[in-house]
Design a protein around this motif. Structure first.
Motif, short mmCIF file in Angstrom:
data_model
loop_
_atom_site.label_atom_id
_atom_site.label_comp_id
_atom_site.label_asym_id
_atom_site.label_seq_id
_atom_site.Cartn_x
_atom_site.Cartn_y
_atom_site.Cartn_z
N ASP A 41 -29.85 -27.15 6.07
CA ASP A 41 -29.39 -27.40 7.43
C ASP A 41 -28.79 -28.79 7.60
OD1 ASP A 41 -29.77 -24.96 8.76
OD2 ASP A 41 -31.92 -25.31 8.82
N ARG A 94 -30.16 -28.00 12.76
CA ARG A 94 -28.88 -28.02 12.02
C ARG A 94 -28.07 -29.21 12.49
NH1 ARG A 94 -24.28 -28.13 9.66
NH2 ARG A 94 -23.13 -26.21 9.20
N GLY A 135 -29.62 -22.59 12.68
CA GLY A 135 -29.31 -23.32 11.47
C GLY A 135 -28.62 -22.49 10.41
N ARG A 136 -28.32 -23.16 9.28
CA ARG A 136 -27.59 -22.52 8.19
C ARG A 136 -28.37 -21.34 7.60
NH1 ARG A 136 -23.49 -23.92 4.56
NH2 ARG A 136 -22.43 -24.60 6.46
#
Length: 532
Positions: free
Chosen positions: A135, A162, A337-338
């Motif tokens: 993130d 993130r 987030g990622r």
């Protein structure tokens, strides 16, 4: 494209491939982006004012079809930034605009999977990167040695936080990030040997979007921020970084609007595999979870794009009629987030669709929605979501609006000659090379999986000149629906509306856009029995 300073006209092939034109400090040169004549590579060119464009100099060329490029100037106007990006990898080069005929210098050479962004901060550089955390973290390095070996940590985050980007100023830095699923801003003071402790910009709301606004001056002592929510029209504030005090500069006027008549809140729904999916809920203040409400569920879930809270005057018409508006922040988006994105892409893409169905079922079970009064809406990749969700659980929905829907995904991603396909392989996978990707896409692409059962009312909308999702995709899907489903079309029609103007975003004119929204809302409200 006209050179404003000299009045000359640049080559017609100059396109908006990046952020536009960047001038040298002496105003003698201008840098621009274009594609080569065969559209196989992105390029950065240097034009000398007053000279023929045929003498322009190629500064940088990107030949990898997975990558596109963009250019920008640093906030202090000293550096040309050349960004070369794929879905998962970044490479940035800097060129000194005081020496415009010099060569660009790469910050950190591309490494597959290393995604980073930069911000020049005087004699140093700030880097947002995923080298050590999925993130992203924030680091800094001397501008003279900007590579990865010089990156010094500044800010990390909690799980699911993130870090998105950074804006540097002479005395402070503003970090844009996601915390708790919401877009927010953190501030850090600039010090002689690094940066101070981070502090959040406080917002008194459960659901909101806070972003850094227009701040072109590096020497600025204040920070413009923009705050919006489902019930807060866009408001621009001047933030004092030292005290945290926010002064309202401007807010969108909405005649007759009284925010006290409505409520916005966030729910969490457990998906079938245990993931907790955030859901934003907006309603009229007197609407309660009594099992009888019409509900419109919206979703997107792709490209790490977050479906953040925003104000819509058109939505008020739905709320005033008692419709509960819900946004399912499903995997594939970037809200958490990622990792949230990674769990809804490539072979994990079906999580996006099951999340949406599970959220819909939860809204019925929690009595926010009447079982026979549920609508769903999504556009583009969100249109793919609509098609996949209605194929899995057609009984859940009374009406579905799929806008410019990516519903023939497998056919499109199998064709590398289309302009967007190759770059999309990092999002969906490459079914030409990977049999497992082919099988997964074959199992969810909406056009391939229409079933011979009763479906809800379907409204598919598109534009003839959409170059992202060609009109053939929804046309094929609509015909497959009409040929296959067992619904009574007099009660649950399959509608197809094609705008002869406009593109992927529909009509651009204000009044045409309103008419388009009014038509779409009318179809939804009529099907839900909430038109009055």
């Amino acid at each position: 494209m006209r050179d404003i300073a000299s009045g000359e006209v640049l080559d017609d092939a100059v396109t908006g491939a990046g952020t536009g034109l960047v001038w040298s400090l002496d105003g003698r040169y201008v840098f621009y982006t274009r594609r080569d004549d065969a559209w196989r590579s992105f390029q950065v060119w240097r034009h000398e004012v007053g000279r023929p464009t045929g003498e322009d100099v190629l500064v940088f060329q990107e030949d990898d079809a997975l990558f596109s490029i963009g250019i920008d100037a640093s906030r202090d106007d000293r550096w040309l930034e050349i960004w070369s990006e794929s879905r998962t990898t970044t490479e940035v080069a800097l060129l000194d605009l005081a020496d415009p005929t010099g060569a660009p210098r790469v910050v950190e050479p591309r490494t597959p999977g290393l995604d980073y962004g930069i911000e020049v901060d005087g004699d140093r550089i700030l880097v947002v990167h995923n080298a050590s955390r999925v993130d992203f973290d924030l680091a800094w390095a001397p501008l003279a040695t900007p590579g990865r070996e010089s990156w010094r940590p500044v800010l990390s985050g909690e799980d699911g936080d993130r870090i998105l980007g950074v804006s540097a100023f002479e005395t402070f830095t503003a970090v844009t990030m996601r915390h708790g699923g919401l877009a927010t801003v953190r501030l850090l003071d600039r010090t002689d040997d690094g940066y101070g402790e981070p502090r959040d910009v406080p917002v008194d709301s459960e659901v909101y979007t806070l972003a850094v606004g227009s701040n072109p001056e590096y020497a600025s002592e204040g920070l413009q921020v923009v705050l919006v929510s489902y019930l807060t029209p866009r408001a621009v504030y001047d933030l004092d970084p030292a005290t945290g005090e926010m002064t309202l500069l401007q807010q969108r006027e909405v005649p007759g609007y009284d925010p006290s008549r409505y409520r916005e809140e966030r729910l969490w729904v457990e998906a079938r595999d245990g993931a907790k999916v955030p859901v934003s809920l907006v309603r009229r203040a007197d609407v309660r979870p009594d099992g009888g409400n019409p509900v419109l569920v919206s979703g997107y879930g792709a490209y790490e794009i977050s479906n953040d809270p925003y104000f819509s005057a058109a939505r008020l018409s739905l709320l005033d009629r008692g419709v509960v508006y819900a946004v399912a922040h499903v995997r594939g988006g970037g809200e958490l987030g990622r990792a949230w994105y990674d769990q809804g892409k490539l072979l994990a893409k079906p999580n996006t669709f099951t999340d949406f169905v599970d959220v819909t079922r939860a809204l019925v079970e929690q009595k926010w929605a009447a079982p026979d009064r549920v609508a769903a809406e999504g556009g583009s990749a969100g249109g793919l979501l609509m098609g996949a969700a209605v194929n899995e659980a057609p009984e859940l929905y009374r009406v579905v609006h799929a806008a410019v829907p990516f519903v023939d995904a497998l056919t499109t991603i199998l064709n590398p000659d289309l302009p967007l396909t190759v770059g999309e392989w990092e999002e969906w996978g490459n079914p030409l090379e990977d049999p497992e990707v082919y099988a997964v896409m074959k199992a969810y692409t909406p056009y391939e999986n229409v079933r011979a059962v009763d479906y809800p009312t379907i409204l598919a909308t598109t534009s003839l000149h959409d170059t992202r999702v060609f009109v053939a995709e929804p046309a094929k899907w609509v015909q497959a629906l009409r040929d296959t489903v067992t619904s009574d079309f007099a009660e649950r029609p399959v509608l197809f509306k094609v705008e002869m103007g406009g593109g992927h975003g529909g009509h651009s004119g204000r009044y045409d856009s309103w008419r388009q929204h009014a038509f779409e809302n009318a179809v939804i409200l009529d099907a839900l029995g909430a038109a009055e």
